[in-house]
Write a protein that holds these residues in place. Sequence first.
Motif, PDB file in Angstrom:
ATOM      1  N   LEU A  11      77.425  54.013  53.230  1.00 51.00           N
ATOM      2  CA  LEU A  11      76.379  55.028  53.125  1.00 51.00           C
ATOM      3  C   LEU A  11      75.779  55.334  54.490  1.00 51.00           C
ATOM      4  CD1 LEU A  11      74.711  56.705  51.055  1.00 51.00           C
ATOM      5  CD2 LEU A  11      73.066  54.811  51.040  1.00 51.00           C
ATOM      6  N   LEU A  12      75.725  56.619  54.795  1.00 45.41           N
ATOM      7  CA  LEU A  12      75.009  57.107  55.979  1.00 45.41           C
ATOM      8  C   LEU A  12      73.605  57.488  55.525  1.00 45.41           C
ATOM      9  CD1 LEU A  12      75.043  58.050  58.970  1.00 45.41           C
ATOM     10  CD2 LEU A  12      75.885  60.250  58.133  1.00 45.41           C
ATOM     11  N   GLU A  13      72.600  56.786  56.034  1.00 44.08           N
ATOM     12  CA  GLU A  13      71.239  56.967  55.542  1.00 44.08           C
ATOM     13  C   GLU A  13      70.543  58.148  56.248  1.00 44.08           C
ATOM     14  OE1 GLU A  13      69.234  53.214  55.773  1.00 44.08           O
ATOM     15  OE2 GLU A  13      70.589  52.248  54.343  1.00 44.08           O
ATOM     16  N   VAL A  14      71.095  59.313  56.004  1.00 45.24           N
ATOM     17  CA  VAL A  14      70.556  60.566  56.524  1.00 45.24           C
ATOM     18  C   VAL A  14      70.499  61.540  55.356  1.00 45.24           C
ATOM     19  CG1 VAL A  14      70.920  62.485  58.124  1.00 45.24           C
ATOM     20  CG2 VAL A  14      71.501  60.152  58.822  1.00 45.24           C
ATOM     21  N   PRO A  15      69.389  62.253  55.162  1.00 45.68           N
ATOM     22  CA  PRO A  15      69.290  63.191  54.036  1.00 45.68           C
ATOM     23  C   PRO A  15      70.415  64.225  54.055  1.00 45.68           C
ATOM     24  CG  PRO A  15      67.149  62.860  55.051  1.00 45.68           C
ATOM     25  CD  PRO A  15      68.140  62.185  55.943  1.00 45.68           C
ATOM     26  N   ASP A  16      70.871  64.587  52.879  1.00 42.22           N
ATOM     27  CA  ASP A  16      71.983  65.540  52.755  1.00 42.22           C
ATOM     28  C   ASP A  16      71.679  66.863  53.455  1.00 42.22           C
ATOM     29  OD1 ASP A  16      73.314  63.652  51.290  1.00 42.22           O
ATOM     30  OD2 ASP A  16      72.892  64.557  49.333  1.00 42.22           O
ATOM     31  N   GLN A  17      70.441  67.312  53.318  1.00 39.54           N
ATOM     32  CA  GLN A  17      70.062  68.597  53.911  1.00 39.54           C
ATOM     33  C   GLN A  17      70.177  68.550  55.436  1.00 39.54           C
ATOM     34  OE1 GLN A  17      66.207  69.960  52.653  1.00 39.54           O
ATOM     35  NE2 GLN A  17      66.399  71.959  53.640  1.00 39.54           N
ATOM     36  N   GLU A  18      69.756  67.435  56.022  1.00 43.59           N
ATOM     37  CA  GLU A  18      69.856  67.291  57.480  1.00 43.59           C
ATOM     38  C   GLU A  18      71.308  67.209  57.916  1.00 43.59           C
ATOM     39  OE1 GLU A  18      68.794  64.054  60.985  1.00 43.59           O
ATOM     40  OE2 GLU A  18      67.606  64.058  59.142  1.00 43.59           O
ATOM     41  N   LEU A  19      72.125  66.479  57.157  1.00 42.83           N
ATOM     42  CA  LEU A  19      73.546  66.366  57.488  1.00 42.83           C
ATOM     43  C   LEU A  19      74.224  67.728  57.466  1.00 42.83           C
ATOM     44  CD1 LEU A  19      74.814  63.159  55.625  1.00 42.83           C
ATOM     45  CD2 LEU A  19      74.731  63.554  58.088  1.00 42.83           C
ATOM     46  N   ALA A  20      73.935  68.484  56.421  1.00 41.88           N
ATOM     47  CA  ALA A  20      74.572  69.796  56.277  1.00 41.88           C
ATOM     48  C   ALA A  20      74.213  70.725  57.428  1.00 41.88           C
ATOM     49  CB  ALA A  20      74.179  70.417  54.943  1.00 41.88           C
ATOM     50  N   ALA A  21      73.024  70.543  57.995  1.00 40.33           N
ATOM     51  CA  ALA A  21      72.572  71.435  59.054  1.00 40.33           C
ATOM     52  C   ALA A  21      73.097  71.033  60.433  1.00 40.33           C
ATOM     53  CB  ALA A  21      71.040  71.456  59.079  1.00 40.33           C
ATOM     54  N   ARG A  22      73.633  69.848  60.538  1.00 42.00           N
ATOM     55  CA  ARG A  22      74.102  69.383  61.840  1.00 42.00           C
ATOM     56  C   ARG A  22      75.360  70.142  62.263  1.00 42.00           C
ATOM     57  NH1 ARG A  22      73.620  62.721  61.785  1.00 42.00           N
ATOM     58  NH2 ARG A  22      71.341  62.627  62.065  1.00 42.00           N
ATOM     59  N   PRO A  23      75.392  70.643  63.479  1.00 38.67           N
ATOM     60  CA  PRO A  23      76.617  71.309  63.953  1.00 38.67           C
ATOM     61  C   PRO A  23      77.711  70.276  64.235  1.00 38.67           C
ATOM     62  CG  PRO A  23      75.028  71.167  65.731  1.00 38.67           C
ATOM     63  CD  PRO A  23      74.319  70.654  64.493  1.00 38.67           C
ATOM     64  N   VAL A  24      78.951  70.696  64.060  1.00 38.84           N
ATOM     65  CA  VAL A  24      80.089  69.822  64.338  1.00 38.84           C
ATOM     66  C   VAL A  24      80.889  70.420  65.479  1.00 38.84           C
ATOM     67  CG1 VAL A  24      82.235  68.865  63.448  1.00 38.84           C
ATOM     68  CG2 VAL A  24      80.224  68.990  61.969  1.00 38.84           C
ATOM     69  N   GLN A  25      81.035  69.666  66.538  1.00 35.57           N
ATOM     70  CA  GLN A  25      81.804  70.111  67.695  1.00 35.57           C
ATOM     71  C   GLN A  25      82.871  69.063  67.978  1.00 35.57           C
ATOM     72  OE1 GLN A  25      81.547  73.102  69.540  1.00 35.57           O
ATOM     73  NE2 GLN A  25      83.516  72.301  70.284  1.00 35.57           N
ATOM     74  N   ALA A  26      84.105  69.373  67.609  1.00 39.51           N
ATOM     75  CA  ALA A  26      85.201  68.423  67.847  1.00 39.51           C
ATOM     76  C   ALA A  26      85.420  68.276  69.346  1.00 39.51           C
ATOM     77  CB  ALA A  26      86.479  68.894  67.163  1.00 39.51           C
ATOM     78  N   PRO A  27      85.728  67.074  69.797  1.00 40.09           N
ATOM     79  CA  PRO A  27      86.027  66.888  71.219  1.00 40.09           C
ATOM     80  C   PRO A  27      87.337  67.579  71.586  1.00 40.09           C
ATOM     81  CG  PRO A  27      86.579  64.914  69.988  1.00 40.09           C
ATOM     82  CD  PRO A  27      85.897  65.830  69.017  1.00 40.09           C
ATOM     83  N   ASP A  28      87.558  67.753  72.840  1.00 35.69           N
ATOM     84  CA  ASP A  28      88.816  68.318  73.327  1.00 35.69           C
ATOM     85  C   ASP A  28      89.904  67.250  73.178  1.00 35.69           C
ATOM     86  OD1 ASP A  28      90.923  69.493  74.584  1.00 35.69           O
ATOM     87  OD2 ASP A  28      89.971  69.682  76.546  1.00 35.69           O
ATOM     88  N   LEU A  29      90.831  67.469  72.257  1.00 34.57           N
ATOM     89  CA  LEU A  29      91.887  66.499  71.978  1.00 34.57           C
ATOM     90  C   LEU A  29      93.197  66.842  72.672  1.00 34.57           C
ATOM     91  CD1 LEU A  29      91.262  66.123  68.128  1.00 34.57           C
ATOM     92  CD2 LEU A  29      90.610  64.487  69.908  1.00 34.57           C
ATOM     93  N   SER A  30      93.186  67.859  73.531  1.00 36.33           N
ATOM     94  CA  SER A  30      94.443  68.325  74.113  1.00 36.33           C
ATOM     95  C   SER A  30      95.140  67.234  74.923  1.00 36.33           C
ATOM     96  CB  SER A  30      94.195  69.558  74.987  1.00 36.33           C
ATOM     97  OG  SER A  30      93.272  69.262  76.026  1.00 36.33           O
ATOM     98  N   ALA A  31      94.366  66.381  75.574  1.00 38.94           N
ATOM     99  CA  ALA A  31      94.979  65.320  76.376  1.00 38.94           C
ATOM    100  C   ALA A  31      95.737  64.324  75.499  1.00 38.94           C
ATOM    101  CB  ALA A  31      93.912  64.588  77.181  1.00 38.94           C
ATOM    102  N   GLN A  32      95.338  64.211  74.221  1.00 42.89           N
ATOM    103  CA  GLN A  32      96.013  63.294  73.299  1.00 42.89           C
ATOM    104  C   GLN A  32      97.187  63.956  72.586  1.00 42.89           C
ATOM    105  OE1 GLN A  32      93.272  60.745  70.924  1.00 42.89           O
ATOM    106  NE2 GLN A  32      91.657  61.823  72.035  1.00 42.89           N
ATOM    107  N   HIS A  33      97.439  65.213  72.902  1.00 40.37           N
ATOM    108  CA  HIS A  33      98.540  65.941  72.274  1.00 40.37           C
ATOM    109  C   HIS A  33      99.673  66.224  73.256  1.00 40.37           C
ATOM    110  CE1 HIS A  33      95.480  67.672  69.143  1.00 40.37           C
ATOM    111  NE2 HIS A  33      95.736  66.385  68.953  1.00 40.37           N
TER     112      HIS A  33
END
Length: 618
Positions: A569-591
């Motif tokens: 369990l991640l103890e963060v309210p669902d509403q706050e989680l949903a609002a968080r932006p997701v920025q994937a790291p640059d994975l090109s070096a691993q490809h």
Amino acid sequence: MNAPTPLHPTLKTVTERIVERSRETRAAYLAMVARSRKPGPYREGMGCANAAHAWAAMPVNDKLTLRAARAPNLGVVTAYNDMLSAHQPYENYPEQIRAAARAAGATAQVAGGVPAMCDGVTQGYEGMELSLFSRDVIALATAVSLSHNVFDAALCLGICDKIVPGLVMGALQFGQLPVVFVPSGPMSSGLPNDEKAKVRQLYAQGKVSRDELLKAEEAAYHGPGTCTFYGTANSNQMLMEVMGLHLPGASFVNPQTTLRPLLTRAAVQRAVALAQAAASGDVANSATMAEVVSEKTIVNAIVGLLATGGSTNHTLHLVAMARAAGVLIDWDDFAELSANVPLLTRIYPNGTADVNHFQAAGGMGFLIRELLSVGLLHPDVRTVMGQGLQAYAQEPWQDGSGPYAALAWRPVPATSGNTDVLRGVADPFSADGGLKLLQGNLGRAVVKTSAVKPQHRHVRAPAVVVDSQQELQELFKQGQLERDFVAVVRYQGPRANGMPELHKLTPALGTLQDKGFKVALVTDGRMSGASGKVPAAIHLSPEALDGGMIARVRNGDMIDLDCEAGRLLLEVPDQELAARPVQAPDLSAQHSGVGRDLFALFRQHAGRAEAGASPLLG
């Protein structure tokens, strides 16, 4: 005559659920196999030019045998290379197999080779990002090897982590053929595994030199044969035996013994006999790959894995193998069985013993007999030995010596030779199999608890979030992890970078746990088949790159990982989680580099972890 032991109710319930879930996919698979089946030798009716190509390089007598089209022709698929200690003994197996086939009135050819990489070599480096997908490459290479359609049965030579699952997946595409898996056995015991692990931790703390570490590693990994700890390679061998694809007792006989070539010769003899039965329509004695690998066989495999505290990698590999046979299993099946299957072994990392000690204490025959005695294995399965699993409650032995030596089987001893390593069902090490399903707002993950002490199975602590194992190791070296925390190592799933193992983190995390800190790991990657004493929620699904909630975790977020309650369990309210932006790291070096460019399609089409993480099966 004794009445058969009734099945354990959980075994019965889970099996029935799997059969129902798999009804359509299993039927489609069996229909494919039926379309591929041919009466008589498979090379019969081939064009003359095609046939001549197939045996152009064979000795004259073998050509005469093949031309007569009466005797079986065996195809050998080998994973030989002499970089892997486990596979080095296979160098001379084709010669042994051809001689044994001729003695049985048949012929044998090496149908093809498959790649075999060593996770022990690539662990923590770029090559590990090809490791999981090498399984699917091996499946493809096995299919290519057997596609010439001139073989009446097959022998698969493979042992290590991805090799056996890949061979099984490929061989299942030729389910109309009998297939016998031929092991080569573990290396003799060297430096005890727990002593090796201590040196690794001391090196991580800067207390021993690299030279001392290398000496310890060389003392542990010192000769031909499989590494002796109970990781994925030896879990593979256990699975092949409990699934009836090995000869009884074949898994853990050392390469240098005189018993080993007798088992190899007997495997060839079984393949010849099974090919003859299949060609003649002898249903009672037939054991094709499709007949051997059934829903019941897959359930037996899960039970064997749990009863021995086997590799967590098989929550991926066994799922993929099953799907290749049209059988659909998931982590609920593992968890429900785990709650009812006792842990009967203590082999490193779940103890201090190695597989040689397990073999000496009674080995697979003892284990299978004990599980059969309480209805925790399906006895009525097809195996390469014929009908029923009871034949596997035996051990092989050598009767005579020199040219008069013969292979025979006998009942295993009534009691374990070492109850610190192997026990009966009346006195297990624990009442459950030590594999748990974790669920919560972070998704679904598995955790292996058999090597985790009870006081370490519940960790509630702030998150330390990194996007690579190297980042976490650097934090450890800088002394920034001297506290309670849950390491969140994300973007390690099959779609992100091929789902590498993160075993290099074990010494650092183990050191911190030994200092009294509460530590745990949460990742969408894999841990080693030798998952150890730190609680690790692995294979988290969905992965970060597939919309998984793990991508929204931030440093300092409180995480509750409870192995006993099955909670993540991640103890963060669902509403706050949903609002968080997701920025994937640059994975090109691993490809890019080290061959990773070639695997873009594999990453793009990889299935979720719970479905086996295969780009071939979805």
